[in-house]
Design a protein around this motif. Structure first.
Motif, short mmCIF file in Angstrom:
data_model
loop_
_atom_site.label_atom_id
_atom_site.label_comp_id
_atom_site.label_asym_id
_atom_site.label_seq_id
_atom_site.Cartn_x
_atom_site.Cartn_y
_atom_site.Cartn_z
N GLY A 101 33.78 22.74 -28.87
CA GLY A 101 34.36 23.32 -27.66
C GLY A 101 33.58 22.83 -26.47
O GLY A 101 32.64 22.04 -26.62
N PRO A 102 33.96 23.28 -25.27
CA PRO A 102 33.18 22.90 -24.10
C PRO A 102 31.75 23.45 -24.22
O PRO A 102 31.53 24.41 -24.97
CB PRO A 102 33.92 23.55 -22.93
CG PRO A 102 34.76 24.62 -23.54
CD PRO A 102 35.04 24.21 -24.95
N PRO A 103 30.78 22.85 -23.52
CA PRO A 103 29.41 23.34 -23.63
C PRO A 103 29.31 24.81 -23.20
O PRO A 103 30.07 25.28 -22.35
CB PRO A 103 28.61 22.44 -22.70
CG PRO A 103 29.59 21.63 -21.94
CD PRO A 103 30.89 21.69 -22.64
N MET A 104 28.40 25.51 -23.83
CA MET A 104 28.10 26.89 -23.47
C MET A 104 26.89 26.88 -22.55
O MET A 104 25.98 26.06 -22.74
CB MET A 104 27.81 27.67 -24.75
CG MET A 104 27.30 29.07 -24.57
SD MET A 104 28.60 30.22 -24.09
CE MET A 104 29.26 30.61 -25.71
N TYR A 105 26.91 27.75 -21.56
CA TYR A 105 25.77 27.81 -20.63
C TYR A 105 25.04 29.13 -20.75
O TYR A 105 25.64 30.16 -21.04
CB TYR A 105 26.25 27.59 -19.19
CG TYR A 105 26.70 26.16 -18.97
CD1 TYR A 105 25.80 25.20 -18.55
CD2 TYR A 105 28.01 25.79 -19.25
CE1 TYR A 105 26.19 23.88 -18.39
CE2 TYR A 105 28.42 24.48 -19.10
CZ TYR A 105 27.51 23.52 -18.67
OH TYR A 105 27.89 22.22 -18.53
N PHE A 106 23.74 29.05 -20.53
CA PHE A 106 22.90 30.24 -20.56
C PHE A 106 22.12 30.31 -19.26
O PHE A 106 21.79 29.28 -18.68
CB PHE A 106 21.90 30.16 -21.72
CG PHE A 106 22.55 30.06 -23.07
CD1 PHE A 106 22.82 31.21 -23.80
CD2 PHE A 106 22.93 28.82 -23.59
CE1 PHE A 106 23.43 31.11 -25.04
CE2 PHE A 106 23.55 28.73 -24.83
CZ PHE A 106 23.81 29.88 -25.56
N GLN A 118 16.00 38.55 -17.43
CA GLN A 118 17.41 38.90 -17.61
C GLN A 118 18.14 37.66 -18.13
O GLN A 118 17.78 36.55 -17.79
CB GLN A 118 18.00 39.35 -16.27
CG GLN A 118 17.19 40.41 -15.56
CD GLN A 118 17.15 41.70 -16.35
OE1 GLN A 118 18.18 42.30 -16.62
NE2 GLN A 118 15.96 42.11 -16.77
N ARG A 119 19.18 37.88 -18.92
CA ARG A 119 19.88 36.75 -19.54
C ARG A 119 21.39 36.92 -19.47
O ARG A 119 21.89 38.03 -19.42
CB ARG A 119 19.50 36.64 -21.03
CG ARG A 119 18.06 36.37 -21.23
CD ARG A 119 17.65 36.30 -22.67
NE ARG A 119 16.20 36.22 -22.73
CZ ARG A 119 15.50 35.14 -22.44
NH1 ARG A 119 16.11 34.03 -22.09
NH2 ARG A 119 14.19 35.15 -22.49
N GLY A 120 22.05 35.78 -19.49
CA GLY A 120 23.51 35.83 -19.55
C GLY A 120 24.00 34.55 -20.19
O GLY A 120 23.27 33.56 -20.29
N ARG A 121 25.25 34.56 -20.65
CA ARG A 121 25.82 33.32 -21.15
C ARG A 121 27.31 33.27 -20.88
O ARG A 121 27.97 34.31 -20.74
CB ARG A 121 25.53 33.12 -22.63
CG ARG A 121 26.28 34.03 -23.55
CD ARG A 121 25.97 33.59 -24.98
NE ARG A 121 26.77 34.35 -25.93
CZ ARG A 121 26.74 34.13 -27.23
NH1 ARG A 121 25.97 33.20 -27.73
NH2 ARG A 121 27.47 34.84 -28.05
N GLY A 122 27.84 32.07 -20.77
CA GLY A 122 29.24 31.90 -20.46
C GLY A 122 29.44 30.52 -19.87
O GLY A 122 28.69 29.60 -20.17
N ASP A 123 30.47 30.39 -19.01
CA ASP A 123 30.62 29.08 -18.37
C ASP A 123 29.81 29.06 -17.07
O ASP A 123 29.51 30.11 -16.49
CB ASP A 123 32.10 28.71 -18.15
CG ASP A 123 32.74 29.57 -17.10
OD1 ASP A 123 32.67 29.21 -15.91
OD2 ASP A 123 33.30 30.63 -17.46
#
Lengths: 268, 162
Positions: A101-106, A118-123
């Motif tokens: 799939g498309p790259p995942m970003y963090f 703090q952390r998050g992930r998505g596009d």
């Protein structure tokens, strides 16, 4: 310069996004066929191999026939624990089953008053848009993944190429992924963006990790040509994982690549 | 009820065995691991009798319920029927390092084992079983783990009578 305590450094290392991901795998009912048949493929993410735990999206999956046509995915099902589909294997040769799939970003950042990062992930666009005002030490990371397996009817052949050489991939060296035996070491080659992936860490894990007291991992490192030679202690199914981490300059500080390959090894 | 005569011998057998209260101190080590992906282990510390039935729960360090069963010796010997949480026993997983568990238990004299089991996500599992004879005398026991557990020492002392 700001000093970071060893414990904090350790925490940052341990909680890097790539290391928090589960293993992802495609598991076909059959790897080699002597007659045209339907093969059912499970697609799941789990820490126990090969124990279905979480479903993976079937939209990621594509199948190439030995002559390079797209094979249809039959009876798609995305259940609570696994996704699965049927594949009609009709052409002699080797089918390539891939999921990407498309790259995942963090993102990781600090906020005043919060001791933990703090952390998050998505596009990337969404992560940037949702970044709180006042966030400091903002670091983005990018993750690329490819999950593959192969199914052969009759004689193993070169699987059709996807035309995409980006990221981390296994390419045929001296061994065919559907002709593996415990009395023969296998040689596989890996490429990164089409170039030999030297010094790449490749781990191999046998099926049934739920039924032993250790993970049962064997670790290999590729040579200058991107080749590893793997021995198989027992017959059975294996998950091969190749992973790479790059430090980058600029907005995206890290890039992760991971490649998963499900294999079947027979007794001679 | 007043007893006019001494109890017949066969009835004496039905009297509960005298329990001898013991104070346990279990020192256990969760080894630090050099690994890319580390999760703290789930740990159970319990006592089994000579029939391998759990007779005391000393410590349960757990997280997600779906993986409790992976402490598979603990689960088999009684964990599956235990209602959680248990006050003073169950709690969150612990960091690598040395930990001390103190507990008291009233045990009839007999043969027992002190059990420590640890299982780690994307890691391994280890179960140490330390047999002992309890007769009300102080005891010092130890065992050495090889993978998920380090050194374990156990001291039992008879509880002070009031």
């Amino acid at each position: 310069m700001k000093l970071i305590s060893p414990a904090l450094t350790l925490l940052l290392v341990l909680s890097s996004p790539a290391t928090l991901a589960h293993k992802r795998w495609l598991l076909p009912t059959d790897f080699t066929l002597s007659d045209a048949e339907t093969v059912t493929v499970d697609f799941s993410a789990s820490n126990n191999i090969f124990y279905v735990d979480m479903p993976m999206p079937l939209a990621m999956v594509s199948v190439l026939t030995p002559t390079g046509k797209n094979a249809p995915i039959g009876n798609p099902q995305e259940g609570p624990r696994r996704s699965s589909f049927d594949l009609e294997v009709r052409e002699p040769g080797t089918y390539r089953v891939s999921a990407s799939g498309p790259p995942m970003y963090f993102v990781s950042y600090r906020l005043a008053g919060q001791s933990e990062p703090q952390r998050g992930r998505g596009d990337l666009t969404t992560l940037k848009a949702e970044l709180p005002a006042g966030a400091t030490e903002v670091q983005f990371a990018e993750s690329h993944g490819l999950i593959e397996t192969f199914v052969t009817l009759d004689e193993p052949g070169a699987p059709a190429a996807t035309g995409d050489v980006s990221g981390l991939r296994m390419v045929l060296a001296d061994s065919h992924p559907n002709a593996l035996y415990t009395d023969e070491d296998a040689r596989f080659a890996f490429t990164l963006d089409g170039e030999p992936a030297a010094q790449l860490t490749v781990t191999v894990q046998s099926d049934g990790s739920r039924y032993r007291d250790n993970q049962g991992l064997s670790e290999y490192v590729t040579d200058a040509q991107g080749v590893v030679e793997i021995s198989w202690p027992t017959a059975g199914r294996y998950l091969l994982e190749a992973a790479l981490e790059q430090d980058l300059e600029g907005e995206i500080a890290k890039r992760y690549y991971v490649y998963f390959l499900t294999l079947d090894v027979l007794s001679p | 009820m007043m007893l006019a005569r001494p109890l017949p011998t066969f009835l004496l057998c039905l009297l509960p065995l005298t329990t001898l209260a013991a104070d346990f101190t279990v020192e256990l080590e969760i080894p630090a691991m050099e690994t890319a992906e580390y999760h703290r282990p789930y740990v159970a510390v319990w006592v089994e009798d000579d029939k391998r039935r759990q007779v005391a729960q000393f410590a349960l360090w757990l997280e997600q319920e779906k993986w409790h069963r992976d402490l598979r010796s603990w689960w088999r010997r009684g964990g599956s029927k235990l209602a959680l949480p248990v006050d003073g026993v169950s709690g969150a997983t612990r960091k690598p390092g040395h930990h001390t568990v103190r507990a008291s238990s009233g045990l009839p004299a007999g043969t027992y084992s002190l059990n420590v089991e640890a299982v780690r996500e994307v890691g391994g599992r280890e179960h140490l079983r330390i047999p002992f004879q309890w007769s009300g005398q102080a005891l010092e026991l130890s065992a050495q783990g090889e993978s998920e557990l380090g050194r374990i020492t156990v001291t039992l002392v008879p509880e002070e009578q009031p």
